[in-house]
Design a protein around this motif. Structure first.
Motif, PDB file in Angstrom:
ATOM      1  N   ALA A  56      27.995 -54.791   9.981  1.00  0.00           N
ATOM      2  CA  ALA A  56      27.495 -56.126  10.297  1.00  0.00           C
ATOM      3  C   ALA A  56      26.570 -56.648   9.198  1.00  0.00           C
ATOM      4  O   ALA A  56      26.659 -57.812   8.793  1.00  0.00           O
ATOM      5  N   ILE A  57      25.692 -55.792   8.697  1.00  0.00           N
ATOM      6  CA  ILE A  57      24.784 -56.210   7.625  1.00  0.00           C
ATOM      7  C   ILE A  57      25.569 -56.540   6.367  1.00  0.00           C
ATOM      8  O   ILE A  57      25.307 -57.548   5.685  1.00  0.00           O
ATOM      9  N   PHE A  58      26.557 -55.711   6.038  1.00  0.00           N
ATOM     10  CA  PHE A  58      27.375 -55.968   4.849  1.00  0.00           C
ATOM     11  C   PHE A  58      28.113 -57.295   4.963  1.00  0.00           C
ATOM     12  O   PHE A  58      28.257 -58.035   3.986  1.00  0.00           O
ATOM     13  N   SER A  59      28.611 -57.612   6.160  1.00  0.00           N
ATOM     14  CA  SER A  59      29.361 -58.855   6.334  1.00  0.00           C
ATOM     15  C   SER A  59      28.477 -60.072   6.114  1.00  0.00           C
ATOM     16  O   SER A  59      28.883 -61.045   5.461  1.00  0.00           O
ATOM     17  N   VAL A  60      27.270 -60.027   6.646  1.00  0.00           N
ATOM     18  CA  VAL A  60      26.349 -61.151   6.441  1.00  0.00           C
ATOM     19  C   VAL A  60      25.966 -61.278   4.961  1.00  0.00           C
ATOM     20  O   VAL A  60      25.918 -62.382   4.410  1.00  0.00           O
ATOM     21  N   LEU A  61      25.719 -60.148   4.314  1.00  0.00           N
ATOM     22  CA  LEU A  61      25.376 -60.202   2.888  1.00  0.00           C
ATOM     23  C   LEU A  61      26.545 -60.715   2.060  1.00  0.00           C
ATOM     24  O   LEU A  61      26.337 -61.441   1.077  1.00  0.00           O
ATOM     25  N   GLY A  98      35.738 -66.847  10.880  1.00  0.00           N
ATOM     26  CA  GLY A  98      35.503 -66.268  12.196  1.00  0.00           C
ATOM     27  C   GLY A  98      35.114 -64.808  12.118  1.00  0.00           C
ATOM     28  O   GLY A  98      35.358 -64.118  11.117  1.00  0.00           O
ATOM     29  N   PRO A  99      34.512 -64.271  13.180  1.00  0.00           N
ATOM     30  CA  PRO A  99      34.107 -62.856  13.167  1.00  0.00           C
ATOM     31  C   PRO A  99      35.291 -61.905  13.067  1.00  0.00           C
ATOM     32  O   PRO A  99      35.190 -60.854  12.445  1.00  0.00           O
ATOM     33  N   VAL A 100      36.436 -62.273  13.661  1.00  0.00           N
ATOM     34  CA  VAL A 100      37.606 -61.398  13.565  1.00  0.00           C
ATOM     35  C   VAL A 100      38.116 -61.348  12.131  1.00  0.00           C
ATOM     36  O   VAL A 100      38.430 -60.278  11.590  1.00  0.00           O
ATOM     37  N   ASN A 101      38.194 -62.525  11.485  1.00  0.00           N
ATOM     38  CA  ASN A 101      38.630 -62.545  10.097  1.00  0.00           C
ATOM     39  C   ASN A 101      37.640 -61.823   9.193  1.00  0.00           C
ATOM     40  O   ASN A 101      38.039 -61.125   8.246  1.00  0.00           O
ATOM     41  N   LEU A 102      36.361 -61.990   9.477  1.00  0.00           N
ATOM     42  CA  LEU A 102      35.346 -61.321   8.671  1.00  0.00           C
ATOM     43  C   LEU A 102      35.421 -59.817   8.841  1.00  0.00           C
ATOM     44  O   LEU A 102      35.314 -59.060   7.861  1.00  0.00           O
ATOM     45  N   LEU A 103      35.624 -59.348  10.082  1.00  0.00           N
ATOM     46  CA  LEU A 103      35.747 -57.912  10.318  1.00  0.00           C
ATOM     47  C   LEU A 103      37.019 -57.360   9.676  1.00  0.00           C
ATOM     48  O   LEU A 103      37.004 -56.270   9.083  1.00  0.00           O
ATOM     49  N   ALA A 104      38.113 -58.139   9.758  1.00  0.00           N
ATOM     50  CA  ALA A 104      39.358 -57.683   9.126  1.00  0.00           C
ATOM     51  C   ALA A 104      39.202 -57.617   7.608  1.00  0.00           C
ATOM     52  O   ALA A 104      39.658 -56.656   6.970  1.00  0.00           O
ATOM     53  N   GLY A 105      38.541 -58.634   7.038  1.00  0.00           N
ATOM     54  CA  GLY A 105      38.318 -58.594   5.598  1.00  0.00           C
ATOM     55  C   GLY A 105      37.409 -57.455   5.183  1.00  0.00           C
ATOM     56  O   GLY A 105      37.622 -56.819   4.142  1.00  0.00           O
TER      57      GLY A 105
END
Length: 383
Positions: free
Chosen positions: A83-88, A109-116
């Motif tokens: 989660a921290i890495f995604s925000v950064l 979106g959070p799903v796309n961000l998590l998939a990426g």
């Protein structure tokens, strides 16, 4: 017939009751224990609570509470780090600008961000987990030599076996082929697999090890020959030495080695995590494209413009493009003439080595994917 002795009248105490002791025992007091010739066990003494508390090396926690705290810290790291890495990543992708960051947050979106994140950081995540479990297995096997068990050893003890196996499986499919041999010593360390488990007889055990290693080298002979011809010693070392190291990594290790290994290795894993996280954080969230735009009625070639960047969103009016050199560009959709997908510089290969038609820098997933969809030629607009 026996008779009682007669008393004489000359005795002054004759006929008086026996004297009473000066300090009589109160009726409520219990009589003293009778002496016995047999040895009896001493009575149980009541131990104060402080005497039964854990030692100072345990940190004042009982084993169940220590396991609970270790489990909580482990899962916090597993869930919180992505989660921290995604925000950064969003902040860095936006160039540090607040409004651009909010634009990305609103459209990614959070799903796309998590998939990426999983696509680009699965290799890093699996590397960290494998390193933690490998070091934790060695430290747990030698932890009885220390007053306080290391953090990685506690994590390895409370982690279910299926998660450890899943971490190694994820590393198997995401690591480049060049680094896959490193999984052998880490697997032996995490599961404490020793050569003695292969066979009870040393001669048969040595024969199994030699035969397996010879077959492994036979598969890599063409790659090792090409690496030697190109003057690349690093691939040779990474392909040849790790299987030999797997024979000696299982614990327990001497106490002096463990006391030095525990703090140094745990700190080293954190440093490597930060160092390896920098390229992951800076990896783009959106794909790199080159969009060709121009006026609807223009026919001259010079009237077209190529915009290199990332498409954030598209609606009925505008296409929002985050430009590679910074800034956000709103392009009317009726001006878009074409768009091509471009690779990044990190995807360019470094070695010209292959292992049975698989490039040495590709993972198993990438190698299988290239067989299904061969690499297409890079468009001229991407150069």
């Amino acid at each position: 017939m026996s008779t009682a002795p007669a008393t004489t009248s000359d005795d002054p105490d004759a006929g008086r009751p026996p004297p009473v002791p000066r300090n009589p025992v109160p009726p409520s007091a219990s009589p003293p224990p009778a002496l016995s010739t047999k040895s009896t066990a001493p009575a149980e003494q009541v131990t104060p609570a402080a005497a039964t508390s854990p030692t100072s090396g345990d940190g004042g926690w009982d084993p169940a509470e220590r396991r609970a705290r270790a489990s909580q810290s482990f899962w916090t790291a597993v869930v919180g780090v992505p989660a921290i890495f995604s925000v950064l990543r969003l902040g860095i992708e936006a160039g540090g600008e607040l409004q651009t960051t909010l634009l990305l947050v609103a459209n990614v979106g959070p799903v796309n961000l998590l998939a990426g994140f999983l696509t680009t950081a699965a290799r890093l995540l699996s590397t960290v987990l494998v390193a933690v479990f490998a070091l934790g297995g060695v430290l747990a096997a030698s932890g009885h030599r220390m007053t306080r068990r290391p953090l990685f050893a506690r994590w390895a003890e409370i982690t279910p076996s299926w998660l450890v196996a899943a971490s190694f499986l994820m590393a198997l499919v995401t690591w480049p082929l060049l680094y896959l041999p490193l999984l052998l010593p880490t697997f032996a360390a995490a599961f404490q697999f020793r050569p003695e488990r292969l066979h009870e007889r040393p001669a048969v055990r040595a024969l199994i090890v030699v035969a397996a290693y010879a077959g492994y080298l036979w598969l890599l002979v063409p790659t090792l020959r090409h690496a030697g011809g190109q003057g690349e010693p690093l691939p040779i070392v990474l392909l040849v030495l790790p299987p030999l190291l797997a024979l000696f990594v299982a614990g327990p290790l001497p106490g002096i080695v463990i006391r030095l290994l525990a703090p140094v290795t745990q700190l080293a894993v954190l440093v490597v995590l930060v160092w390896a996280a920098l390229p992951v954080i800076s990896t783009p969230v959106l794909p790199m494209t080159v969009t060709t735009v121009g006026e609807p009625g223009a026919t001259a070639a010079g009237a077209a413009e190529e915009i290199r960047g990332h498409v954030v969103t598209t609606d009925d009016v505008n296409m929002v493009i985050l430009q590679e050199r910074g800034g956000v560009r709103y392009v009317p959709v009726d001006q878009v003439r074409g768009q091509v997908l471009c690779p990044s510089e990190e995807e360019l290969p470094r070695y010209r080595l292959r292992i049975h038609d698989f490039h040495i820098e590709d993972s198993l997933l990438e190698g299988l994917g290239r067989r299904v969809r061969p690499v297409h030629r890079v468009d001229a607009a991407c150069r």
